[in-house]
Design a protein around this motif. Sequence first.
Motif, PDB file in Angstrom:
ATOM      1  N   LEU A 182      31.884 -11.402 -23.969  1.00  0.00           N
ATOM      2  CA  LEU A 182      32.240 -12.413 -22.972  1.00  0.00           C
ATOM      3  C   LEU A 182      31.049 -12.646 -22.043  1.00  0.00           C
ATOM      4  O   LEU A 182      31.197 -13.164 -20.936  1.00  0.00           O
ATOM      5  N   GLY A 183      29.884 -12.189 -22.480  1.00  0.00           N
ATOM      6  CA  GLY A 183      28.685 -12.445 -21.697  1.00  0.00           C
ATOM      7  C   GLY A 183      28.464 -11.466 -20.567  1.00  0.00           C
ATOM      8  O   GLY A 183      27.499 -11.565 -19.825  1.00  0.00           O
ATOM      9  N   VAL A 184      29.361 -10.468 -20.439  1.00  0.00           N
ATOM     10  CA  VAL A 184      29.162  -9.467 -19.385  1.00  0.00           C
ATOM     11  C   VAL A 184      28.268  -8.360 -19.938  1.00  0.00           C
ATOM     12  O   VAL A 184      28.707  -7.582 -20.772  1.00  0.00           O
ATOM     13  N   ILE A 185      27.004  -8.350 -19.545  1.00  0.00           N
ATOM     14  CA  ILE A 185      26.109  -7.350 -20.140  1.00  0.00           C
ATOM     15  C   ILE A 185      25.459  -6.463 -19.087  1.00  0.00           C
ATOM     16  O   ILE A 185      24.723  -5.545 -19.405  1.00  0.00           O
ATOM     17  N   ASP A 186      25.711  -6.726 -17.813  1.00  0.00           N
ATOM     18  CA  ASP A 186      24.973  -5.982 -16.788  1.00  0.00           C
ATOM     19  C   ASP A 186      25.884  -5.055 -15.995  1.00  0.00           C
ATOM     20  O   ASP A 186      25.483  -4.504 -14.990  1.00  0.00           O
ATOM     21  N   LYS A 187      27.121  -4.916 -16.451  1.00  0.00           N
ATOM     22  CA  LYS A 187      28.041  -4.105 -15.657  1.00  0.00           C
ATOM     23  C   LYS A 187      28.447  -2.849 -16.429  1.00  0.00           C
ATOM     24  O   LYS A 187      28.520  -2.848 -17.654  1.00  0.00           O
ATOM     25  N   SER A 188      28.702  -1.792 -15.666  1.00  0.00           N
ATOM     26  CA  SER A 188      29.171  -0.561 -16.311  1.00  0.00           C
ATOM     27  C   SER A 188      30.669  -0.677 -16.575  1.00  0.00           C
ATOM     28  O   SER A 188      31.365  -1.466 -15.928  1.00  0.00           O
ATOM     29  N   ALA A 189      31.149   0.110 -17.502  1.00  0.00           N
ATOM     30  CA  ALA A 189      32.578   0.097 -17.838  1.00  0.00           C
ATOM     31  C   ALA A 189      33.410   0.284 -16.577  1.00  0.00           C
ATOM     32  O   ALA A 189      34.440  -0.362 -16.387  1.00  0.00           O
ATOM     33  N   HIS A 190      32.927   1.140 -15.696  1.00  0.00           N
ATOM     34  CA  HIS A 190      33.638   1.410 -14.449  1.00  0.00           C
ATOM     35  C   HIS A 190      33.879   0.117 -13.674  1.00  0.00           C
ATOM     36  O   HIS A 190      35.012  -0.245 -13.371  1.00  0.00           O
ATOM     37  N   GLN A 191      32.777  -0.613 -13.438  1.00  0.00           N
ATOM     38  CA  GLN A 191      32.902  -1.883 -12.695  1.00  0.00           C
ATOM     39  C   GLN A 191      33.862  -2.820 -13.421  1.00  0.00           C
ATOM     40  O   GLN A 191      34.812  -3.335 -12.839  1.00  0.00           O
ATOM     41  N   ILE A 192      33.607  -3.012 -14.705  1.00  0.00           N
ATOM     42  CA  ILE A 192      34.392  -4.000 -15.458  1.00  0.00           C
ATOM     43  C   ILE A 192      35.870  -3.697 -15.323  1.00  0.00           C
ATOM     44  O   ILE A 192      36.682  -4.559 -14.991  1.00  0.00           O
ATOM     45  N   LEU A 193      36.208  -2.415 -15.510  1.00  0.00           N
ATOM     46  CA  LEU A 193      37.621  -2.043 -15.506  1.00  0.00           C
ATOM     47  C   LEU A 193      38.224  -2.247 -14.120  1.00  0.00           C
ATOM     48  O   LEU A 193      39.303  -2.825 -13.969  1.00  0.00           O
ATOM     49  N   ARG A 194      37.492  -1.812 -13.108  1.00  0.00           N
ATOM     50  CA  ARG A 194      37.999  -2.001 -11.729  1.00  0.00           C
ATOM     51  C   ARG A 194      38.261  -3.484 -11.456  1.00  0.00           C
ATOM     52  O   ARG A 194      39.330  -3.853 -11.005  1.00  0.00           O
ATOM     53  N   GLU A 195      37.287  -4.275 -11.822  1.00  0.00           N
ATOM     54  CA  GLU A 195      37.454  -5.715 -11.563  1.00  0.00           C
ATOM     55  C   GLU A 195      38.685  -6.243 -12.280  1.00  0.00           C
ATOM     56  O   GLU A 195      39.488  -6.985 -11.711  1.00  0.00           O
ATOM     57  N   PHE A 196      38.868  -5.779 -13.530  1.00  0.00           N
ATOM     58  CA  PHE A 196      40.044  -6.241 -14.279  1.00  0.00           C
ATOM     59  C   PHE A 196      41.317  -5.875 -13.532  1.00  0.00           C
ATOM     60  O   PHE A 196      42.204  -6.713 -13.331  1.00  0.00           O
ATOM     61  N   TRP A 197      41.383  -4.651 -13.037  1.00  0.00           N
ATOM     62  CA  TRP A 197      42.618  -4.221 -12.382  1.00  0.00           C
ATOM     63  C   TRP A 197      42.772  -4.838 -11.000  1.00  0.00           C
ATOM     64  O   TRP A 197      43.881  -5.035 -10.525  1.00  0.00           O
ATOM     65  N   ILE A 198      41.644  -5.151 -10.386  1.00  0.00           N
ATOM     66  CA  ILE A 198      41.758  -5.860  -9.104  1.00  0.00           C
ATOM     67  C   ILE A 198      42.371  -7.237  -9.358  1.00  0.00           C
ATOM     68  O   ILE A 198      43.301  -7.674  -8.668  1.00  0.00           O
ATOM     69  N   GLU A 199      41.905  -7.893 -10.408  1.00  0.00           N
ATOM     70  CA  GLU A 199      42.472  -9.209 -10.743  1.00  0.00           C
ATOM     71  C   GLU A 199      43.975  -9.079 -11.011  1.00  0.00           C
ATOM     72  O   GLU A 199      44.787  -9.779 -10.445  1.00  0.00           O
ATOM     73  N   HIS A 200      44.333  -8.150 -11.929  1.00  0.00           N
ATOM     74  CA  HIS A 200      45.734  -8.059 -12.336  1.00  0.00           C
ATOM     75  C   HIS A 200      46.468  -7.075 -11.456  1.00  0.00           C
ATOM     76  O   HIS A 200      46.500  -5.876 -11.729  1.00  0.00           O
ATOM     77  N   GLY A 201      47.028  -7.552 -10.388  1.00  0.00           N
ATOM     78  CA  GLY A 201      47.786  -6.667  -9.528  1.00  0.00           C
ATOM     79  C   GLY A 201      47.608  -7.069  -8.090  1.00  0.00           C
ATOM     80  O   GLY A 201      46.645  -7.761  -7.751  1.00  0.00           O
TER      81      GLY A 201
END
Lengths: 175, 995, 461
Positions: free
Chosen positions: B507-526
Amino acid sequence: MSDWILGEFASEEKLLEAARELRAKGHAQVETYSPFPLRGASEAVGLRRSKIPALALFGGLSGATAAYLIQWFTNAVNWPINVGGRPPHSAPVFIPITFETGVLISAFFIFFGLWIILRLPQPYHPVFEVEAFRSASTDALWLSVESTNPSETEQLTNRLRGLGARQVSVVPEEP
Amino acid sequence: MSSSGSWPEPSGERQWRSIEEREGSAELRAALEREFPAGAAELSDGIDRRSFIQLLGASLAASAVGACTSAPAERILPYTRQPVGLTPGNPLHFATALSLGGRATGVLATSWEGRPTKLEGNPLHPSSQGSSGVFEQAALLQLYDPQRARLVKQRGTPRAWKTFLLDTSLRLSASAKKDQGAGLRFLLEPNASPFVADFRTRMAQAYRNARFYGYDPLADDNGPRGVQLAFGQPSDVQWDFSKADVVVSLDGDFLQPPGPHLRHARAFSQRREPARLNRLYSIESTLTITGMMADHRLRLRPSEIQLFALELVQELVQQPGLSSLSGVSQASGQLARSEHLKWVKAVASDLARHRGRSIVIAGPSQPPIVHGLAHAINAVLGNLGQTLQLIRPVAGVESGVASLSALADEIKQGAVEMLVITARNPVYSAPADLDFGKRVASVPDSIYHGLYEDETWEKVQWGIPAAHPLETWSDAQAHDGTVSIVQPLIAPLFNGIPEVELLASFLGVIDKSAHQILREFWIEHGPAAAFEQRWERWLADGFIANTASPSVQAALRPDSLISAIRDWVKEQQGQVRSTPDTLEVNFVGDYKVYDGRFANNAWLQELPNPITKVTWDNAALISPATARRLGLERDDVVLLQYRGRQIEAPVYVLPGHADDTVSLPLGYGRSGAESVARGVGFNAFALRHSAAPWFDRGLIVKKLSRKHKLAVTHDHWAMEGRDLAIQYAVERFEKEPNALEQLRGPTETLYNPVNFDREQYKWAMAIDLSRCIGCSACVVACQAENNIPVVGKVNVLKSREMHWLRIDRYFSGTLEDPAVITQPVACVHCEKAPCEYVCPVNATVHSDEGLNEMVYNRCVGTRYCSNNCPYKVRRFNYLHYTQNKPKSERMLMNPDVTVRARGVMEKCTYCVQRIERARIQSRIEGRAIRDGELTTACEQACPAQAITFGSLNDANSAVARLHRDQRRYDLLHELGTLPRTAYLARVKNPNPELA
Amino acid sequence: MQSAASADPLDPLPLIAGRQDSDSLTRIIFTPVWEKTRRGWWFLFLLGLAGTGLLTAAITVTFKEGIGSWGNNMPVAWAFGITDFVWWIGIGHAGTLISAILLLFQQKWRNSINRFAETMTLFAVMCAGMFPVLHLGRPWFAYWLVPYPNRMTIWPQFKSALPWDVVAVSTYFTVSLLFWYVGLVPDFASLRDASYSRLKRIVYGIFALGWRGSSRQWHHHKIAYLLLGGLATPLVVSVHTIVSFDFAISQLPGWHTTLFPPYFVAGAIFSGFAMVLTLIIPARRILGLEEIITLKHIDNMNKVVLATSMMVGYGYLMETFIGWYSADKYELFSVANRMFGPFAYMFWLLILCNVLAPQVFWSRKIRTNVVATWIVSILVNVGMWSERFVIVVVSLHRDFLPSSWAMYKPTWVDFGLLFGTISFFGTLFLLFLRFLPAISATETKELYKELSEEHAEATAA
């Protein structure tokens, strides 16, 4: 200063006879030599009962006692531990080592006692000066007597011949 | 709360540095070819395989030190700033989750200064409830496996991660412009990760024509279809065995994965106590763990089980008030009355007597119709909502054989340009007829995200080393939909790339760590509010509360089931019965390596198979009668021919196996780069066919002259009429409650036993054979907790295995239909220990609290203690098994437990290290150790709660109560050893009608 | 005077054959020491060295790799190592027994074989002594079995039979050595005096300690030798009793029996005499000692072999009976497993060799037939080894819990140690025959004198 007079005898009887004779005449230092122990030789040269049995007994007892004490001290006193729920001081299991050690120490007393009593090892002895004496350990019977002065040496030599020695030789003491 | 902060992040520069070392490992590969020509050479001497593995591991690990991101063994500097909450010398515990078959099990990881050493079940997690299985226990060894993939490789050439990103992104954008990724396919490891679900939808937007497949060779496709047939709507089923008085299992090994087997085991075993004893009928082909627990076991060929189900329905219709099944029963028409009619009647009447309090469950290998029938029966018996709940399906991709063959077809048609594989090693585990390896190789642009450089890795363009679940951030869902956040315990040891980062890169996300990506996902959903606190709570709990999927109402709509049965009956008429010389083949998942993904795990390879007790091998399982007919015995190698393919396999004659059927455990015969897995067993996937992935007729067995020695740890089946593992019918137990009186209590003795009652604690254990299902989780747990070495097949053949805790398995009755009982045996800590008084150096002595202690550094190795141990639970280090452990595996060692060297005796210590930790804690708090506060490793893992540990001097402690139980007896009581571990006899609940 | 042959008209077999005198006896006994080395000796010696090389290899591997290089496993934690140990110790028993007990009983026929037997004892015990150390998991800590003072005050655990064993075996070796040497000193002296090469005289002279054979020396020597013999006699019995405790104190079916002490001692004497025969028969032939080690000796030893064979036979019978009489299912099983289990062939082999074979000795013809005797004696050695194997391995491999039953398979190292020690033993024995009088010259002469006196009396009367 003293000389050694050696005489070789043909038969056991003559040898012992001679030994008795000489002791009767008051010669203390009489010795017989034979390739194997001669019956009656000890009496002939007048030896007292050996101390070795006493040594053996003492060694045996002390060894056994020490062994038992060590086991008792280490297992029951110094650091008793619950081993398989058995009492720390259980006499029966200490017996084998007690017995074995008794035997061991006793054997040491006998062995070393023997050499000490006989003053062995002793690499040199005047009798070895006589080449013929080598037969003493294989098949011949010898007798040795010590004299303190030349005249006595002279007369002992003759006496030995008289007592039936096949050959007589004298080992003079170095002055 | 991950400890990943402690270690530096990987840098491209370092990765490049490791390429020289790669050459080194290449040589080792070459060495490896020489060493294992099909696992033959290693038998030459007692040390080969192990020492070789160690060598390999050590040198790889050595090369890794340069390559990988962290080498804790190297770091001897003290913390300049102490990490929050960390006291050196005291472990920390983190909650995370491990997924198998797409469902997550919550675990708690013990971490020493950032080094995870032990996994336990998470008591709060619905599928674990605090217990764990062999796979959870062994996961750590996989984490530290020095043979894991380390480098991003393009056709074998190392590349930088960034190079890969650049390369793919270019071609992605190209294909996006061209046709919205019409050639883009994903083959996913089945998982119910909300993040992945979301990723799929977002990919669908970005690349409209991209498609997703899932694959797990043991996935249960039939279950959902069966639900569809029965209720006309999709839904997941939640079983509650604690409410069931009668359980009928149609080839349904519900005590084993996939599925929430830990939960099942807990609930089921609660009902095995005399007071609330349930009754289990197991209808199955091969002997399973569930079958070993059965009160009545009927062995049928896999294909006969559907017939049995239909007969059962027809029988049930006779019962009052069950006429609603008539439609279904008529559909099957007139069935040929089988010889086990008596059985059917008994089961039917028993079920009818327990409406709303029974379960009929079918196994994944059975066709949808059987599942449908099971659900129909459950429905009419009113079990719905009682013993089983229907819930909204937990998200996930369909991932059975069907989905894989669909993908294979697409590739054949050339529709696939870019294939992204995160499924575990599909090239190996695909049915042979799909020829999946060739297919993958034919894809112009293929990417494999794997833990090892395995069979699949060899076929792809891009190999991406995967980060182990314990090294990465992600999320997952439990069997009931409860969401867990998966957090890393340690930074990737071998440059593993987190799945999250790989997927995000598309999805073009290449500069973020799994930690960031996951947090952002959960911030969005909830709810945005107070995210930090919630996030912390989720991590602390190991799951997100109240995320279980809601239950759905459903009624029996048998129409589609009926038509399905009609079709089946039609095609049956067309079919020819199997001729006597062709047998039925029955593919089963393996208790130890699942589908082969754990094949490189030495703990699991050496774990005796719970049923056959075979280690370091799988075997073709056949019944004694069939063996007699074909003139086969154990260790004979046979040629198995089926649908034009053939493999060679050693035979294991298994009492209680169905006749004219050959069960083939999957997951062995690996040919990847993993040297532990290599040359171990035979590959049953090479015989599997996508048309009949589970069982089929038409197998031809030819005996070969060769023999293959199986390393079996438990050769002797019978108990020789000795009172060892005791089981009897509950009636007899009620009639004569003191039947076991002469097998407990004090015995004649010269010395009065030492009195331990004045001590503060009197440690003891109780093992309830009624509860023990023999799953062997305790064995692996013990191995992990106590740094128990692996000795390799050669030494197991010499019966030198080191497991402190073993599970004895005895057969009784006839060879054809035996009663089986399992009995965990570890050191029973005799108060009058025979091993102690024969030790010449006080190396094994008794503690005040009654532990039979083993003093390793005092042991000189006379081995007399073992000779005098009637339970033979002592283990001796015949060789230096712990010598040159790979660096990474050294990190796995439990610092509380000595690592034993050559020439010393060892055995179960009742987890003395745990006792001492509990003691320290209690003293700090100025109190006594509470009952239940302290658990041994085996007790903690046991899903059936069969093992209880505690102090007898606390009269109310659980263990004290069990020691007073009427079922309590002492193993080899007549020897007067006064064991501290008591056994509780197993009670059985036979149906009088079948007596 | 004529041969001592007809000293006893009822017993035509002479203890010393032919016309002799001290000188001729000396010559007969010392010739093997003086004559130049024979080719046959060299051949056997090199053979022995080769075997000793094998032993060294096996020991090296054992120390380097660990006991894992043996076939041992769980449950068979003891196997060849202990079997060999008990076997050698058993062999080591005839020596002291012959010289000590027969000495106490004033048995004349003892004299020409005691040196031989004592030496065999020493070497056998040397071989036996290796195994307790070798079979340790961590042999470098063997000294922990000794109660030496240490600051942690950790002591051996004397409830175990293994420390007993250590003390017993080392005591046995030491006492046997002292006994042997005390008996040897006069012979050293006569060797010293009878040899002509200077070197020999010096070397033998050193060992002779300056012995002169004076009445005084004989006086103490005789009593010391007798006392040592007196000590050695209970020692022999106690040592093998303690060895049997290694098994008897355990609670393993097949080990846990009060029968073991007497039955082990009988077995030890049995195998000891067998080994003496195995060695002495070729030796007397090659070294031309037929006149001193006569058929009379062989006949007597065969009688002892027959007697002890009956004793061990009784032992086997009793074990079986007790197995049934105890009504203990484990005992019963272990007995059955011996007879019909996977290792049954070892059991029947030992019955054949230890009980059946020696029965031929009921006939005097065979007792005095060296070839037959020699074959039987070898059979007995084999039989006694397999007896120990049956006791150690077969009891262990199937005990209480069938789940842990297993089979045992020895490795080349196991065999290396067995045959290695045998070769080592042989090598030492060859050296002994080469450099020391195989027969006590002193005692033989003494004996000859006694015999001729008896003869004289007999003829006089």
